[in-house]
Design a protein around this motif. Sequence first.
Motif, PDB file in Angstrom:
ATOM      1  N   SER A  80       5.732   7.494  71.647  1.00  0.00           N
ATOM      2  CA  SER A  80       4.348   7.018  71.724  1.00  0.00           C
ATOM      3  C   SER A  80       4.014   5.874  70.781  1.00  0.00           C
ATOM      4  CB  SER A  80       3.381   8.171  71.441  1.00  0.00           C
ATOM      5  OG  SER A  80       3.555   9.204  72.384  1.00  0.00           O
ATOM      6  N   ILE A  81       4.691   5.792  69.635  1.00  0.00           N
ATOM      7  CA  ILE A  81       4.356   4.767  68.641  1.00  0.00           C
ATOM      8  C   ILE A  81       5.365   3.616  68.665  1.00  0.00           C
ATOM      9  CG2 ILE A  81       3.922   4.290  66.198  1.00  0.00           C
ATOM     10  CD1 ILE A  81       1.847   6.176  67.530  1.00  0.00           C
ATOM     11  N   GLN A  82       6.643   3.938  68.586  1.00  0.00           N
ATOM     12  CA  GLN A  82       7.655   2.880  68.529  1.00  0.00           C
ATOM     13  C   GLN A  82       7.732   2.066  69.814  1.00  0.00           C
ATOM     14  OE1 GLN A  82      11.281   4.846  67.335  1.00  0.00           O
ATOM     15  NE2 GLN A  82      10.709   4.820  65.182  1.00  0.00           N
ATOM     16  N   THR A  83       7.224   2.581  70.902  1.00  0.00           N
ATOM     17  CA  THR A  83       7.270   1.859  72.176  1.00  0.00           C
ATOM     18  C   THR A  83       6.056   0.959  72.403  1.00  0.00           C
ATOM     19  OG1 THR A  83       6.272   3.752  73.305  1.00  0.00           O
ATOM     20  CG2 THR A  83       8.692   3.617  73.310  1.00  0.00           C
ATOM     21  N   LEU A  84       5.084   0.980  71.482  1.00  0.00           N
ATOM     22  CA  LEU A  84       3.942   0.071  71.616  1.00  0.00           C
ATOM     23  C   LEU A  84       4.432  -1.373  71.475  1.00  0.00           C
ATOM     24  CD1 LEU A  84       1.313   1.918  69.377  1.00  0.00           C
ATOM     25  CD2 LEU A  84       1.249   1.705  71.872  1.00  0.00           C
ATOM     26  N   PRO A  85       3.973  -2.269  72.337  1.00  0.00           N
ATOM     27  CA  PRO A  85       4.393  -3.670  72.232  1.00  0.00           C
ATOM     28  C   PRO A  85       4.030  -4.260  70.871  1.00  0.00           C
ATOM     29  CG  PRO A  85       3.185  -3.271  74.271  1.00  0.00           C
ATOM     30  CD  PRO A  85       3.049  -2.028  73.439  1.00  0.00           C
ATOM     31  N   GLY A  86       4.980  -4.910  70.223  1.00  0.00           N
ATOM     32  CA  GLY A  86       4.746  -5.551  68.931  1.00  0.00           C
ATOM     33  C   GLY A  86       5.191  -4.736  67.736  1.00  0.00           C
ATOM     34  N   VAL A  87       5.628  -3.492  67.937  1.00  0.00           N
ATOM     35  CA  VAL A  87       6.100  -2.652  66.829  1.00  0.00           C
ATOM     36  C   VAL A  87       7.562  -2.978  66.542  1.00  0.00           C
ATOM     37  CG1 VAL A  87       6.618  -0.282  66.089  1.00  0.00           C
ATOM     38  CG2 VAL A  87       4.476  -0.786  67.281  1.00  0.00           C
ATOM     39  N   LYS A  88       7.853  -3.315  65.272  1.00  0.00           N
ATOM     40  CA  LYS A  88       9.233  -3.603  64.856  1.00  0.00           C
ATOM     41  C   LYS A  88       9.888  -2.431  64.161  1.00  0.00           C
ATOM     42  CE  LYS A  88      10.401  -7.317  62.761  1.00  0.00           C
ATOM     43  NZ  LYS A  88      10.480  -8.498  61.887  1.00  0.00           N
ATOM     44  N   ASP A  89       9.114  -1.682  63.351  1.00  0.00           N
ATOM     45  CA  ASP A  89       9.684  -0.625  62.528  1.00  0.00           C
ATOM     46  C   ASP A  89       8.589   0.373  62.188  1.00  0.00           C
ATOM     47  OD1 ASP A  89      11.585   0.727  61.003  1.00  0.00           O
ATOM     48  OD2 ASP A  89      11.283  -0.517  59.229  1.00  0.00           O
ATOM     49  N   THR A  90       8.992   1.624  61.937  1.00  0.00           N
ATOM     50  CA  THR A  90       8.029   2.649  61.524  1.00  0.00           C
ATOM     51  C   THR A  90       8.590   3.446  60.354  1.00  0.00           C
ATOM     52  OG1 THR A  90       8.885   4.301  63.084  1.00  0.00           O
ATOM     53  CG2 THR A  90       7.054   2.911  63.845  1.00  0.00           C
ATOM     54  N   PHE A  91       7.679   4.054  59.611  1.00  0.00           N
ATOM     55  CA  PHE A  91       8.026   4.956  58.515  1.00  0.00           C
ATOM     56  C   PHE A  91       7.010   6.092  58.571  1.00  0.00           C
ATOM     57  CE2 PHE A  91       7.632   6.445  54.122  1.00  0.00           C
ATOM     58  CZ  PHE A  91       8.943   6.681  53.799  1.00  0.00           C
ATOM     59  N   THR A  92       7.476   7.303  58.800  1.00  0.00           N
ATOM     60  CA  THR A  92       6.598   8.448  59.025  1.00  0.00           C
ATOM     61  C   THR A  92       6.510   9.347  57.801  1.00  0.00           C
ATOM     62  OG1 THR A  92       7.178   8.398  61.371  1.00  0.00           O
ATOM     63  CG2 THR A  92       6.149  10.413  60.544  1.00  0.00           C
ATOM     64  N   ILE A  93       5.288   9.760  57.480  1.00  0.00           N
ATOM     65  CA  ILE A  93       5.034  10.676  56.374  1.00  0.00           C
ATOM     66  C   ILE A  93       4.344  11.913  56.946  1.00  0.00           C
ATOM     67  CG2 ILE A  93       3.762  11.021  54.219  1.00  0.00           C
ATOM     68  CD1 ILE A  93       3.805   7.885  53.985  1.00  0.00           C
ATOM     69  N   VAL A  94       4.892  13.088  56.647  1.00  0.00           N
ATOM     70  CA  VAL A  94       4.288  14.346  57.075  1.00  0.00           C
ATOM     71  C   VAL A  94       3.384  14.841  55.951  1.00  0.00           C
ATOM     72  CG1 VAL A  94       4.732  16.726  57.779  1.00  0.00           C
ATOM     73  CG2 VAL A  94       6.293  14.904  58.505  1.00  0.00           C
ATOM     74  N   ALA A  95       2.130  15.126  56.280  1.00  0.00           N
ATOM     75  CA  ALA A  95       1.175  15.634  55.289  1.00  0.00           C
ATOM     76  C   ALA A  95       1.127  17.156  55.380  1.00  0.00           C
ATOM     77  CB  ALA A  95      -0.209  15.043  55.538  1.00  0.00           C
ATOM     78  N   TYR A  96       1.089  17.811  54.233  1.00  0.00           N
ATOM     79  CA  TYR A  96       1.093  19.278  54.195  1.00  0.00           C
ATOM     80  C   TYR A  96      -0.301  19.854  54.051  1.00  0.00           C
ATOM     81  CZ  TYR A  96       6.076  18.694  53.589  1.00  0.00           C
ATOM     82  OH  TYR A  96       7.388  18.336  53.766  1.00  0.00           O
ATOM     83  N   LYS A  97      -1.128  19.277  53.195  1.00  0.00           N
ATOM     84  CA  LYS A  97      -2.444  19.847  52.918  1.00  0.00           C
ATOM     85  C   LYS A  97      -3.400  18.726  52.577  1.00  0.00           C
ATOM     86  CE  LYS A  97      -4.805  23.091  49.843  1.00  0.00           C
ATOM     87  NZ  LYS A  97      -5.749  23.537  50.842  1.00  0.00           N
ATOM     88  N   ALA A  98      -4.621  18.831  53.099  1.00  0.00           N
ATOM     89  CA  ALA A  98      -5.668  17.886  52.758  1.00  0.00           C
ATOM     90  C   ALA A  98      -6.575  18.525  51.706  1.00  0.00           C
ATOM     91  CB  ALA A  98      -6.501  17.533  53.990  1.00  0.00           C
ATOM     92  N   PHE A  99      -6.902  17.791  50.662  1.00  0.00           N
ATOM     93  CA  PHE A  99      -7.792  18.276  49.615  1.00  0.00           C
ATOM     94  C   PHE A  99      -9.137  17.582  49.771  1.00  0.00           C
ATOM     95  CE2 PHE A  99      -3.503  18.730  48.069  1.00  0.00           C
ATOM     96  CZ  PHE A  99      -3.502  20.009  47.544  1.00  0.00           C
ATOM     97  N   ASN A 100     -10.192  18.361  49.847  1.00  0.00           N
ATOM     98  CA  ASN A 100     -11.531  17.794  50.006  1.00  0.00           C
ATOM     99  C   ASN A 100     -12.365  18.029  48.774  1.00  0.00           C
ATOM    100  OD1 ASN A 100     -10.982  16.994  52.638  1.00  0.00           O
ATOM    101  ND2 ASN A 100     -11.490  19.004  53.430  1.00  0.00           N
TER     102      ASN A 100
END
Length: 80
Positions: free
Chosen positions: A60-80
């Motif tokens: 879904s992301i790397q196949t978007l036109p114009g994307v050369k590279d990606t770096f993914t970060i997984v988030a564990y917990k959101a602090f509010n």
Amino acid sequence: MQTIFVNIKCELGKAYEVADQAVQTVEQVSEVHSTSGQYDLMLKCFLGDQDDIGHFVTDSIQTLPGVKDTFTIVAYKAFN
């Protein structure tokens, strides 16, 4: 619910087009921010608990036109 951040390096001059495509066509994308540094955009995405992060990013992301590279970060917990 899984939260991931995907940093995107775009082809030169394509960052705005990639951002628009991500918002318009990928329903899991919650926010898109332009960034300075090594990557041009940062996407905040929400996936279902059973969704495969690798398949989502590559299909879904790397196949978007114009994307050369990606770096993914997984988030564990959101602090509010």
